[in-house]
Design an enzyme around this catalytic site. Structure first.
Site, mmCIF file in Angstrom:
data_model
loop_
_atom_site.group_PDB
_atom_site.id
_atom_site.type_symbol
_atom_site.label_atom_id
_atom_site.label_comp_id
_atom_site.label_asym_id
_atom_site.label_seq_id
_atom_site.Cartn_x
_atom_site.Cartn_y
_atom_site.Cartn_z
ATOM 1 N N THR A 48 -4.385 6.292 -7.087
ATOM 2 C CA THR A 48 -4.023 7.048 -5.894
ATOM 3 C C THR A 48 -2.530 6.975 -5.604
ATOM 4 O O THR A 48 -2.074 7.485 -4.597
ATOM 5 C CB THR A 48 -4.804 6.559 -4.664
ATOM 6 N N LYS A 106 -0.459 3.988 -5.687
ATOM 7 C CA LYS A 106 0.036 2.785 -5.018
ATOM 8 C C LYS A 106 1.275 2.232 -5.728
ATOM 9 O O LYS A 106 2.277 1.927 -5.083
ATOM 10 C CB LYS A 106 -1.073 1.723 -4.959
ATOM 11 N N PRO A 164 -8.183 3.289 -7.600
ATOM 12 C CA PRO A 164 -7.205 3.328 -8.687
ATOM 13 C C PRO A 164 -6.638 4.737 -8.853
ATOM 14 O O PRO A 164 -7.357 5.708 -8.660
ATOM 15 C CB PRO A 164 -8.017 2.947 -9.924
ATOM 16 N N HIS A 220 -24.182 15.436 6.918
ATOM 17 C CA HIS A 220 -24.247 14.162 7.636
ATOM 18 C C HIS A 220 -23.047 14.032 8.585
ATOM 19 O O HIS A 220 -23.213 13.784 9.785
ATOM 20 C CB HIS A 220 -24.274 13.018 6.619
ATOM 21 N N GLU A 221 -21.858 14.225 8.035
ATOM 22 C CA GLU A 221 -20.655 14.078 8.862
ATOM 23 C C GLU A 221 -20.598 15.164 9.933
ATOM 24 O O GLU A 221 -20.182 14.902 11.060
ATOM 25 C CB GLU A 221 -19.391 14.099 8.000
ATOM 26 N N ASP A 238 -24.607 3.533 10.042
ATOM 27 C CA ASP A 238 -24.723 4.129 11.377
ATOM 28 C C ASP A 238 -25.858 3.464 12.136
ATOM 29 O O ASP A 238 -25.757 3.191 13.326
ATOM 30 C CB ASP A 238 -25.040 5.625 11.260
ATOM 31 N N GLY A 265 -6.570 1.135 -1.823
ATOM 32 C CA GLY A 265 -7.047 2.455 -2.210
ATOM 33 C C GLY A 265 -7.552 2.445 -3.630
ATOM 34 O O GLY A 265 -7.274 1.524 -4.395
HETATM 35 P P1 ADP Z 1 -2.345 3.145 -8.585
HETATM 36 O O1 ADP Z 1 -1.242 2.157 -8.583
HETATM 37 O O2 ADP Z 1 -2.818 3.495 -7.201
HETATM 38 O O3 ADP Z 1 -3.486 2.830 -9.484
HETATM 39 P P2 ADP Z 1 -0.366 4.780 -9.822
HETATM 40 O O4 ADP Z 1 0.713 4.735 -8.816
HETATM 41 O O5 ADP Z 1 -0.238 3.911 -10.985
HETATM 42 O O6 ADP Z 1 -1.768 4.533 -9.125
HETATM 43 O O7 ADP Z 1 -0.556 6.295 -10.277
HETATM 44 C C1 ADP Z 1 -0.706 6.639 -11.621
HETATM 45 C C2 ADP Z 1 -0.119 7.991 -11.892
HETATM 46 O O8 ADP Z 1 -0.847 8.995 -11.204
HETATM 47 C C3 ADP Z 1 1.293 8.138 -11.407
HETATM 48 O O9 ADP Z 1 2.201 7.730 -12.366
HETATM 49 C C4 ADP Z 1 1.396 9.624 -11.113
HETATM 50 O O10 ADP Z 1 1.710 10.342 -12.281
HETATM 51 C C5 ADP Z 1 0.003 9.989 -10.703
HETATM 52 N N1 ADP Z 1 -0.143 10.020 -9.247
HETATM 53 C C6 ADP Z 1 -0.960 9.236 -8.519
HETATM 54 N N2 ADP Z 1 -0.863 9.541 -7.209
HETATM 55 C C7 ADP Z 1 0.035 10.527 -7.103
HETATM 56 C C8 ADP Z 1 0.566 11.264 -5.998
HETATM 57 N N3 ADP Z 1 0.172 11.033 -4.732
HETATM 58 N N4 ADP Z 1 1.477 12.223 -6.244
HETATM 59 C C9 ADP Z 1 1.875 12.456 -7.505
HETATM 60 N N5 ADP Z 1 1.428 11.801 -8.587
HETATM 61 C C10 ADP Z 1 0.504 10.842 -8.411
HETATM 62 ZN ZN ZN Z 2 -22.586 8.411 9.188
#
Ligand code: ADP
Ligand code: ZN
Length: 615
Positions: free
Chosen positions: A192, A194, A190, A411-412, A487, A188
């Site tokens: 998000t 992970k 950055p 589009h979608e 597509d 995913g």
């Molecule tokens: P990645 O590893 O995907 O780059 P991180 O886990 O390091 O992302 O996320 C960075 C910060 O963003 C986290 O410390 C948090 O504060 C915030 N964050 C990201 N996603 C979420 C989420 N789904 N819910 C709450 N906070 C989030």
């Molecule tokens: Zn399409």
């Protein structure tokens, strides 16, 4: 570490002794100085035997054989006196500061610099060494992250909860001989969440958590990356059950080149090989689960994704409106927000924001409010913070323009509506206009049950659905964009297989023709080589099928034009729609149409009534 301190102390002692010895040497070799007046009177008294002139600096010997040194303000005027007293004069040119002198003057500095160099190098090396797993060991008690803190990605959480269960009671699962998963790949964009998810798993299961960035392994001297991988696993096995988290695994896990490779690639490949060996080397007794994160699953070496390695892949997409609202809720809990704050409105106004950007937004807003000496964070602060963050994102051109969002929504919607209006086709599963990788949006259809055979009708409908996106763009914006390229490739592939592999065209008959593309899915030695004429025929047939399908998709969209606009509007607001939401929108449209039909029918009746009365 101990070694370094000892070496440092030793060096320090040697330097101190060296400096002291040098000073003593200087004192021993430098004759005591005399004042010039003293010197003059001694010369006049004939006490001096010889002098050596070096610019204004004078050294010499007296009758008693004592050495002395002094400095003459004006040597020229001194010479007659010296000659008169028959003093032996030797002289040399005014000394140009030589390298030796420079060195002498700079010696203490050089020593200090050398020491600093040695120490800083040691420090750098020790930080390399110190980055051995034990040093990076993240204590769980430190910053507890729970599944509750990770908001808006419930699907991924549900999938990962199983891992928590495995870690909590490994025996429950291995008892019957089942294999506990070893590796999970989180993919995913950055920010998000992970890393957060990986930590949350460790916290929820109360196990140790080892974390390392993929690039930590590579930016180093030869062989260090591989040995650090081994160290990491040794350390992890000691604290099993535990989680090893490798961020940005693409830094080491990129496709191996095979054959000729540059030096840095060699290093990376060694590291990757070490990782693969270690992953395969677990015994079943060690519950060590690897979690890796990447934004580029497409460039990973396939060896990493084989069974027994990172064979579970979970995609974490950017949050949609609802997800963003939930993440906002989590993060605004930590700040003092004014009652007037409307989180929903904020969530709607930040399409494309990642979790990290939302966390940043809340923080910036709190800072803005603090700067204004406010008692609580207000809507205006969020507005300002948003502008600031969006500006930063625009510089990195991450923000999706409103125009692109609209285009994607239509589009979608085009795909979705064509699919909805056709009978023999897979039901819609999910539609989204949230960018993912290089795709601006996605319309997903899931087959109700595994299909093993496809009817001609189904395949044609599939092509129509694929072309629905392009058709909608053309219909609404009267523009062709590159957004539909995937597509079109997919539609063309189906169409050629319809002709060459499945023999579903009257003109070509049920004959399997060798496709022109090498390595084509349907190709086999049994396929019939064909003449140039047939090749032309195939091309014509493929083109015709695609054009017919496109026209039919266009006809459907024209017929349901109002629905297309409504659907796109809903999509622009919601960003994602699941099957249920699609159903609601579709049914309300059907009802509207039904009403419309009844009304026109009624009007028709009225018309006739009027006519009859007129008669
Ligand atoms: P990645 O590893 O995907 O780059 P991180 O886990 O390091 O992302 O996320 C960075 C910060 O963003 C986290 O410390 C948090 O504060 C915030 N964050 C990201 N996603 C979420 C989420 N789904 N819910 C709450 N906070 C989030
Ligand atoms: Zn399409």
């Amino acid at each position: 570490m101990k070694n370094n301190v000892q070496i440092g102390l030793l060096l320090l002692t040697i330097t101190v002794i060296g400096i002291a010895a040098y000073n003593i040497y200087l004192r021993e070799t430098t004759p005591p100085t005399r004042s010039f007046t003293e010197f003059l009177s001694e010369v006049r008294q004939g006490e001096i035997v010889s002098v050596h002139l070096r610019g204004g600096a004078i050294t010499g010997k007296d009758h008693a054989g004592r050495q002395f040194a002094t400095f003459a303000p004006d040597v020229a005027s001194l010479l007659p006196l010296l000659l008169e007293q028959q003093v032996l004069i030797t002289a040399e040119a005014e000394p140009v500061p030589g390298i030796a002198d420079l060195f002498k003057a700079l010696l203490p500095l050089l020593v200090l610099f050398g020491l600093w160099l040695i120490f800083s190098k040691k420090a750098a090396q020790s930080s390399v060494k110190g980055a051995s797993p034990s040093a990076r060991f993240t204590s769980i008690k430190g910053d507890r992250v729970t599944f509750k803190d990770v908001a808006g990605i419930s699907e991924a959480k549900a999938e990962l909860w199983e891992i928590v269960e495995f870690l909590k009671t490994p025996t429950k699962y291995s008892r019957l001989g089942g294999r506990i998963p070893k590796g999970v790949l989180l993919q995913g964009a950055p920010g998000t969440g992970k890393t957060m998810l990986a930590k949350a798993i460790a916290c929820e299961a109360s196990v140790a958590f080892f974390s390392m960035g993929g690039s930590d392994f590579v930016e180093m001297f030869a062989g260090v990356g591989a040995s650090r991988v081994r160290e990491l696993f040794v350390e992890a096995k000691k604290s099993a059950p535990c989680i090893i988290f490798i961020d940005e695994i693409d830094a080491i896990g990129g496709r191996r080149s095979g054959g000729h490779s540059s030096g840095s690639n060699d290093e990376r490949e060694q590291t990757l090989n070490a990782l693969l060996v270690e992953m395969d080397g677990f015994s079943s007794g060690e519950t060590v689960i690897m979690i890796a994160a990447t934004n580029r699953p497409d460039i990973l070496d396939p060896a990493l994704l084989r069974p027994g390695r990172f064979d579970r892949q979970i995609t974490i997409s950017l949050p949609d409106v609802k997800g963003r609202l939930k993440i906002l809720e989590v993060h605004t809990r930590k700040i003092i927000a004014a009652a007037s704050i409307n989180l929903e409105e904020i969530a709607r106004s930040i399409p494309g924001f990642s979790g990290a950007e939302i966390a940043n937004l809340v923080n910036e807003a709190a800072l803005m409010a603090a700067r204004g000496n406010k008692d609580a964070v207000e809507m205006a602060d969020f507005e300002q913070a948003k502008d600031k963050i969006i500006m930063g994102l625009e510089e990195k051109s991450i923000v999706v323009s409103e125009e692109d969002r609209r285009l994607t929504a239509y589009h979608e919607s085009g795909h979705a509506i064509v699919a909805l209006m056709l009978d023999e086709t897979d039901p819609l599963h999910k539609i989204t206009i949230i960018p993912r990788g290089r795709a601006m949006g996605l319309t997903q259809q899931l087959p109700l049950d595994e299909r093993y055979t496809y009817s001609r009708e189904y395949l044609h409908n599939r092509i129509k659905t694929l072309l629905g996106g392009r058709a909608a763009e053309a219909l609404v914006f009267n523009r062709l964009t590159t957004g539909a390229s995937n597509d079109i490739v997919a539609a063309t592939e189906i169409a050629s297989r319809v002709m060459c592999e499945w023999g579903m065209s009257a003109a070509l008959g049920p004959v399997a023709y060798r496709s022109s593309e090498p390595g084509y899915a349907g190709e086999s030695y049994r396929d019939k080589p064909h003449s140039e004429m047939i090749a032309q025929k195939i091309d014509e047939e493929v083109k015709m099928l695609i054009e017919t399908c496109y026209d039919q998709a266009m006809t459907i969209l024209r017929k349901h034009n109002t629905f297309l606009h409504k659907f796109a509007e809903v999509l622009l607001i919601n960003e994602t729609m699941d099957a249920e939401e699609v159903d609601i929108v579709y049914r309300s449209y059907l009802k509207e149409r039904e009403l419309e039909r009844i009304l026109t029918e009624k009007r028709g009746h009225d018309d006739t009534n009027i006519h009859t009365s007129n008669k």
